[in-house]
Design a protein around this motif. Sequence first.
Motif, short mmCIF file in Angstrom:
data_model
loop_
_atom_site.label_atom_id
_atom_site.label_comp_id
_atom_site.label_asym_id
_atom_site.label_seq_id
_atom_site.Cartn_x
_atom_site.Cartn_y
_atom_site.Cartn_z
N TYR A 82 0.81 -1.20 0.00
CA TYR A 82 0.00 0.00 0.00
C TYR A 82 0.85 1.26 0.00
O TYR A 82 0.41 2.34 -0.43
N GLU A 84 3.37 1.86 -1.84
CA GLU A 84 3.87 2.13 -3.20
C GLU A 84 5.32 2.61 -3.17
O GLU A 84 5.70 3.56 -3.88
N TRP A 407 -9.14 -7.62 -1.73
CA TRP A 407 -8.05 -6.83 -2.28
C TRP A 407 -8.44 -6.21 -3.63
O TRP A 407 -7.99 -5.11 -3.97
N HIS A 422 -11.64 6.84 -6.30
CA HIS A 422 -11.21 5.86 -5.31
C HIS A 422 -12.38 4.98 -4.87
O HIS A 422 -13.55 5.28 -5.11
N THR A 428 -7.70 -1.10 -1.45
CA THR A 428 -7.22 0.19 -1.91
C THR A 428 -8.03 1.37 -1.39
O THR A 428 -7.78 2.52 -1.75
N ARG A 431 -6.01 4.25 0.02
CA ARG A 431 -5.35 5.24 -0.84
C ARG A 431 -5.96 6.62 -0.71
O ARG A 431 -5.30 7.63 -0.98
#
Length: 470
Positions: A82, A84, A407, A422, A428, A431
């Motif tokens: 997560y 990145e 996921w 989003h 995610t 994010r």
Amino acid sequence: MTDVDEAVRAAAGAAAAARTATDAERATWLRAMADRLDAAVDELVALADEETGLGDARLRGEVARTTGQLRMFARVVEEGSYLEATIDHADPSATPPRPDLRRILRPLGPVAVFAASNFPFAFSVAGGDTASALAVGCPVVVKAHPGHPRLSRRTAELVAEALSAAGAPDGVFGLVDGFDAGLALVDHPAVTAVAFTGSLAGGRALHDRAAARPAPIPFFGELGSVNPVVVTAEADADRGADLAAGLAGSFQLGVGQFCTKPGLVFLPEGSALEAALAPLVGADAPRMLTPSIADGFAAGSERVRGVPGVEVVAGGRAAPTVAATDLATLAAHREQLLAEVFGPFTLLVRYGSRAELAAALADLEGSLTATLHAGEGESVDDVLPLLEEVAGRVLFAGWPTGVAVTWSQHHGGPWPATTSQHTSVGATAVRRFLRPIVYQDAPEAALPPALRDANPLGIPRRVDGMLQTA
């Protein structure tokens, strides 16, 4: 309940400790919350049923979903992708010469979460927005929903106890209540983002307010959605009666109070589905979550009924309702017919040809989901790209009510379904509450552990363009 300024100041005071806590520590917080809620499930379900009338089975399932997603977000941050984490080592021979650049995602800061009415656990005080924000180190202040105030207070007490016992910093979680408190939360200068699930009108007002601040902040809203369904002539001929049963179960599930309820169904003229649907529609006026939601359902249903060219296929004014119309009427009255009716209502739209269907689909606004029922092996190349344009999740052969927490899940869509690209469900979702930061030519000791050459956290990273697994 706590004063808004007091709660946000406490959250701001906890932000540094939440940000610097390790992923393992924050995972411990989430699992502690899940364990505490599971231990109190009998008490919470009884309280929730008194306030919402959703029933023991539905509410127990929702508690399980809520604690399950808390534990899933714990796994998300422990896994580490997560962040990145991305490293480009210096290259003096590049044109122009490239410095050492290292990028990572960092938490925004205190987040305001608006609880939803229709999911008193999963999208409420300890729901997915709270879980995903805390997971990445953002303190949370929840604005309780007035539809279940006692449940909100009790859930908040349990969450606070669990966080304290797990060693989370004081102030990392708070609860406020009331319409004015919600506005004050959005306005507070220490709040860095807002997550909201609710009506299009309410969400748009808060979105505009967040954008109008002296320092605008992101607003992540899940708003209105009609969730179109397409039934091809081949599918209707093959299994129209079965599709009728599936539609009846889906649009009436939870008294139609799901954001993924199928509210618009395109089917061929003379449909077997339509012929089989009426006996499957309930005749009684159900209890809805709040009086305002019941009033909104009645008004929305009446709005659609009043459009010339719309007929009622099944249902009464306060009961689950199926209405039907044609493509010409839909085009002429799209504003009235394409606005979401929150509750057990669905509109059938009869089409004559696939070309006419495609033209109608091209005119739709965004939704959370789109569903396609086609014949086995039937080409859908003319329809599928249009559904992809208007939805964040495209289903084949199923029904959209029910959103798995995984996921790969995406729960969002083009406006007016959501205000961003989003998701609010799935891994995610974190994010939303992160921002990128790049370190240039930083000494090793100054770098976050995730960006150091030795990869002490053992997380997946991209190094010099190559993806490296943990």
